[in-house]
Every structure is written in C-alpha cells, then in structure tokens.
Design a protein around this motif. Structure first.
Motif, PDB file in Angstrom:
ATOM      1  N   GLN A 198       0.822  -1.202   0.000  1.00 53.08           N
ATOM      2  CA  GLN A 198       0.000   0.000   0.000  1.00 53.08           C
ATOM      3  C   GLN A 198       0.859   1.255   0.000  1.00 53.08           C
ATOM      4  O   GLN A 198       0.360   2.354  -0.235  1.00 53.08           O
ATOM      5  CB  GLN A 198      -0.922   0.016   1.219  1.00 53.08           C
ATOM      6  CG  GLN A 198      -1.995  -1.071   1.169  1.00 53.08           C
ATOM      7  CD  GLN A 198      -2.967  -0.941   2.311  1.00 53.08           C
ATOM      8  OE1 GLN A 198      -3.425   0.144   2.573  1.00 53.08           O
ATOM      9  NE2 GLN A 198      -3.253  -2.030   2.968  1.00 53.08           N
TER      10      GLN A 198
ATOM     11  N   ASN B 207      -3.579   3.669  -5.908  1.00 53.33           N
ATOM     12  CA  ASN B 207      -3.532   3.630  -4.439  1.00 53.33           C
ATOM     13  C   ASN B 207      -4.462   4.655  -3.815  1.00 53.33           C
ATOM     14  O   ASN B 207      -5.192   4.374  -2.862  1.00 53.33           O
ATOM     15  CB  ASN B 207      -2.094   3.873  -3.964  1.00 53.33           C
ATOM     16  CG  ASN B 207      -1.182   2.710  -4.279  1.00 53.33           C
ATOM     17  OD1 ASN B 207      -1.616   1.572  -4.387  1.00 53.33           O
ATOM     18  ND2 ASN B 207       0.109   2.990  -4.449  1.00 53.33           N
TER      19      ASN B 207
ATOM     20  N   PHE C 215      -7.496   3.123  -1.630  1.00 53.36           N
ATOM     21  CA  PHE C 215      -7.271   3.053  -0.187  1.00 53.36           C
ATOM     22  C   PHE C 215      -7.559   4.352   0.544  1.00 53.36           C
ATOM     23  O   PHE C 215      -7.618   4.362   1.773  1.00 53.36           O
ATOM     24  CB  PHE C 215      -5.837   2.596   0.079  1.00 53.36           C
ATOM     25  CG  PHE C 215      -5.545   1.257  -0.544  1.00 53.36           C
ATOM     26  CD1 PHE C 215      -6.165   0.103  -0.085  1.00 53.36           C
ATOM     27  CD2 PHE C 215      -4.690   1.153  -1.630  1.00 53.36           C
ATOM     28  CE1 PHE C 215      -5.913  -1.119  -0.680  1.00 53.36           C
ATOM     29  CE2 PHE C 215      -4.437  -0.081  -2.218  1.00 53.36           C
ATOM     30  CZ  PHE C 215      -5.050  -1.215  -1.752  1.00 53.36           C
TER      31      PHE C 215
ATOM     32  N   ASP D 175     -11.641  -6.470  -1.600  1.00 55.40           N
ATOM     33  CA  ASP D 175     -12.242  -5.465  -0.725  1.00 55.40           C
ATOM     34  C   ASP D 175     -13.705  -5.202  -1.069  1.00 55.40           C
ATOM     35  O   ASP D 175     -14.495  -4.800  -0.216  1.00 55.40           O
ATOM     36  CB  ASP D 175     -11.456  -4.154  -0.820  1.00 55.40           C
ATOM     37  CG  ASP D 175     -10.387  -4.059   0.276  1.00 55.40           C
ATOM     38  OD1 ASP D 175     -10.237  -5.037   1.031  1.00 55.40           O
ATOM     39  OD2 ASP D 175      -9.721  -3.013   0.363  1.00 55.40           O
TER      40      ASP D 175
END
Length: 565
Positions: free
Chosen positions: A3, A122, A126, A167
């Motif tokens: 991440q 990213n 996230f 996710d």
C-alpha cells in the motif's frame, strides 16, 4: 507494504546537494541541474523532510516550466503530490498526480507514467474508496509494466488488483490476479509481499468455504508477519483470521486474534500520531509552500494561456490567409475551367449546327433530287415509253402478221413503263401529292400490311386535311423510314400509326409489339437512320422521342409545328 504509495520513488543515480541559498537566486537551470534537483527533492521526501522536499520540488517545477520540458515537469509534480500524500492530504495529492500525469502522457517515459498510474490506483482504492477508478489505474499500470518487462512491478500490481477486488467482495474477478502472484512470488516477490499474499489466499478460501486451506494461509501470513516488519499487513491478517474463526465457531481464538489486531493497530495509530506531531511544526510553512506552488502554477498557466492565445491567433491568421489563397486559386481554376467549358460547348454547338446543317442540306437535296427524278421519270421517260408503246400498238394493228420479236418488244415496253411508273410513285407517291399526307400514310399502312405484320392507321384528324406540301412530304418519308425499321428489325406482328393535332402541333405516334431494344444502343445499330430522322425533326423545330422496352415493344413520338398550305 504494497500500500505504500512511494515504492516508485527510487533514488536517482546521481545525488547533488543544493543549499537553500542557491534557490533564492533567480536563474535559469540546465536540464542536468533540474534532474539533480528533482533527485535531491526525492531524497528529502524519503527522509521525511517534507519542508525541504516541497521547496526543492517547487523550484524544480518552476525551472522545468521555463524550459518547457514535459518529462521534468511531470517528475516535479510527482514529488509534490507524494509530499501531500505523505502529509495525509489525498485530495491535494490526487490533484497533483492528475496534473503530472497530463504532462507524463506527452513523453515516451513509460516508467514515469507507471508511477502516476500506480499512485493514482492507491489513492482511489485506499483513500477515496473509489475502487472502479483505482482498479482502472492499476490495470493501466499493469499494461505498462508488461510492456517494459518490469516483472517485480507486474507481481506487485497483480497483488494490488486482487486486494482491491477482494475489498469489494469480487473474489472471482480478483482470483486470476492472485493466481499470478502465487505462481511468481518465489521468483519475483520478497518479504514485503509474502504476508499480504498469504492473507489474501486465506480470504479467498474462506469465501470458498475451504476452511482447511483458509486456516493454513492465515497462519502462514501471521507467521511471516511476526518475522518481518510489515505491521500493517500483520494487523489485517489478525483481523481476517479473527473473522474466519468467528465464522467457524472458534469464538475464544477469534477474540484472541481480534485483541492482537487491536494491539498492533493501536501501535500503528500511536506511530501515526507521533508522525503527525512531527509534521505539525512545519504545517504553516508547508501551507506557505503550497500557496507558492499554486501561485507558480497560476502564473505558468497564465503564461501558457497567453502563449496559446497568441499561437491560436497566429494560426487563425495563417489559416485565413491560406484559405483565401486556396479560395482564390479554386475560383481562378474554376473560372478558367468554366471559360474552357463554355468555349468547348460553343465549339460543340457550332459543330453540331454545322453537322445538322449538312444533314439538313443533304436531306433537302435528296428530297429535291427525289422530286426531280420522279418528275423526270413520270413526265419524260414514262411518256416516251407510253408513246413508243402506242406507236407499236398502231403498227401491229395494221399488220396481219405479228413477229415474235415485236410481241416481246411490246411486252418489254409495257414492263418498263410499269416499273418506271412504280419507281416514280416510290420516289414521290402520287396519292401523297394529289390527296395529302393522311391518305398517303393510310395507303402506306395498307401496302406494308401482310401475313407477317398488320399495320393499323388511326387518325383523329380529318383524312381530307391538307398541309404544306414540303411538310407533308418530309413527314411521309420519316414515317416510311420508321415503318421500314419495324419491318426489317423489330420482328413485330402488330404496328400502329396514330395522328392527332394538339395546340397547333401535329403528333404522330408509331408503336409496335416487337423485340424492343436498349435505348442507348438504338442509334448505334446500322441501318436505322435515327440521326437523319432526328435531324429532319430538329430542322422542323419539332420533338423526337423514343421509348423502348426490351422484348416488349417500341413507341416513337413525333411532334412538329403544323405548316399549312
């Protein structure tokens, strides 16, 4: 672990130290100096010195903008965006990533483009939780990684995509990417990816209700996480393992793993607070740097806009001048072509008129000659033969003996007289001369009708009606020619000649039920004499219309102004 948004921010080969006083001086840097400056800003970023990193990347952006180098501008924006990303300002970071990507796309630097695509993936996945956009940019990164054969990045991006799909509970969509990581982890992976890989395998098999494999991979993830430094991935592993244990009814063990997750997560939270506490002291200066960066960007955009406006205005002037020149050239070209076309048409018209005059003169000459020959045959030769026959008849009447030669001579004279008379009538029919066109055409239909073809005559004009002698003669021979064509070429069994007067015009319609023809081939057929007929009609200021259907028949219409006696 993966991440981390800055795995791309690798050190440049050369490292150049630039003091703060050197940035205060306004001067133009060379390309090499800007590269070294960007490298230095990247180093400061990796050392968590965001103040110096932003300052140096700002100067690099200004210098790169001055020399209009898209590659260096994009690199400067990448460092600026990364600083804001580390300062937990994803919205600002997203703005600069997108701005830098627009410049990176103008270059051939695929590695640079890949940095932007991965970092955008990213941010969206996230921070913004916009997984569709994040997966889109990850896939763009994967395509470029495959193109430049970056096997390490291919592995990492596949892992990112699998995690993003998991996710949002799209396990089947993410499994193919997870399979790639499972296959190549031992070749291209390292300890930074092994924990996340085992955790994702555990999540996948938990979703597929394969408890044995799920438990195996979760325990591997926890084991590798405790042996390494990936606290964030270890915390996620404890959490997912706790969820799995809770699902299978191992509540005590599930609670134990949940406590371990909370413990590590609290440690990470404290570290984040300490990090933010260290950042607070520079936040005011960072805000100032951001304002300066925004100001530089605004000035640069203003200069760009002004330059674009000037270029656009100059382009418009060039285009207008070019279009005017092209228009003038086209106008002149078409003007010349029009003049040539007019000259050509005039020449064609003149040639057509000359040809028509020649044809008309020839036809008029033929008709006059026909008249003279008919008159000469009738008035002279026929009279002489008739007189010779009378004298021979008187002679034979007085003589009792009639030799065979005298009888043969008498027969020959009679036959010659008949042939001369018939020829005279063909050249100039006596019925036409004495009674007019309508009687002549009716007689013509009757003479040409036989067992093979029936020719019908139909007139809405009184049969005794007379017209101008030349007018009648011309039309008579035109219709004669048309009937000859029907008899010779059409293989018709029925034909018809119809006459009618309309608005001081004589309308003659000749029809047949023959084999017809293609209209544009008619004039090419030898012996039809269509050009001469059309020339005669044109000379009479009339109309000549042919309408034919193959294997059905033909209709020919003659329309001429009436000439009375």
């Amino acid at each position: 672990m993966f991440q981390n948004r800055f795995f791309f921010l690798l050190p440049f080969i050369l490292v150049f130290f630039v003091s703060e006083s050197s940035f205060a001086q306004k001067k133009t840097f060379t390309k090499k100096q800007i590269i070294l400056l960007i490298n230095d800003a990247s180093t400061e970023l990796n050392n968590d010195d965001y103040e110096k990193s932003l300052l140096k990347s700002r100067v690099a952006l200004e210098q790169a903008s001055d020399i209009k180098n898209s590659d260096l501008i994009a690199n400067s924006y990448l460092i600026i965006a990364a600083n804001f990303d580390e300062l937990t300002e994803p919205t600002k970071a997203l703005f600069y990533y997108n701005l830098g990507l627009s410049y990176a796309k103008k270059t051939n630097n695929n590695i640079l483009k890949n940095q932007f695509y991965n970092n955008l993936g990213n941010i969206y996945c996230f921070d913004k939780k916009q997984y569709d956009k994040g997966i889109y940019y990850y896939k763009k990164s994967l395509i470029i990684s495959q193109k430049i054969h970056d096997t390490d990045q291919i592995l990492l991006t596949n892992l990112n995509i699998a995690w993003a799909y998991f996710d949002i509970n799209k396990y089947d969509d993410g499994f193919s990417y997870l399979e790639h990581v499972n296959k190549y982890q031992s070749i291209h992976g390292d300890e930074s990816t092994i924990v996340a890989l085992n955790m994702l395998n555990g999540i996948y098999y938990n979703n597929k209700n394969d408890n044995k494999k799920a438990s195996k991979y979760f325990n591997l993830a926890i084991k590798e996480g405790n042996a390494g430094n990936e606290k964030s991935d270890l915390a996620y592993s404890y959490l997912e393992y706790s969820n799995f244990l809770n699902k299978i009814g191992a509540y005590k063990n599930a609670f134990k793993n949940l406590r371990l997750y909370n413990k590590i997560n609290e440690e990470l939270h404290i570290e984040e607070k300490l990090k933010k506490a260290n950042i607070v002291g520079v936040n005011l200066e960072v805000d100032q740097y951001k304002r300066e960066i925004d100001k530089i960007e605004s000035q640069y955009r203003a200069r760009q806009f002004k330059l674009i406006e000037e270029q656009s205005r100059n382009k418009k002037i060039v285009i207008v001048v070019f279009l005017l020149l092209i228009s003038a050239f086209i106008f002149f070209y078409y003007f010349i072509q029009n003049l040539r076309l007019k000259e050509k048409n005039n020449l064609n018209d003149l040639q057509s008129k000359i040809q028509q005059n020649i044809i008309n003169a020839s036809i008029d000459g033929q008709e006059l000659e026909r008249k003279k020959i008919a008159s000469f045959l009738h008035d002279n030769i026929s009279s002489l033969l008739s007189s010779a026959g009378i004298h021979l008849k008187v002679f034979t009447a007085k003589s009792l003996l009639q030799p065979e030669e005298i009888i043969k001579t008498k027969t020959i004279l009679e036959e010659a007289h008949n042939q001369i008379r018939n020829l005279s009538h063909e050249l100039m029919p006596s019925l036409l001369v004495r009674f007019g066109l309508l009687y002549g055409l009716e007689d013509l239909c009757e003479k040409n009708s036989n067992s093979n073809i029936k020719i019908e005559f139909n007139s809405l004009v009184l049969i005794k009606k007379r017209y101008n002698a030349e007018f009648e003669m011309k039309l008579y021979f035109i219709v004669t020619e048309l009937l000859n064509n029907i008899i010779k070429h059409s293989q018709a069994t029925n034909a018809k000649i119809a006459l009618e007067e309309i608005n001081n015009n004589l309308l003659i319609v000749v029809t047949d039920n023959g084999n017809g023809f293609v209209n544009n081939e008619f004039e090419l057929k030898e012996g039809f004499g269509i050009n001469q007929i059309r020339a005669r009609i044109n000379n009479m200021k009339g109309e000549f219309i042919i309408n034919s259907i193959l294997n059905t028949g033909t209709t020919i219409t003659l329309k001429t102004p009436i000439l009375t006696k």
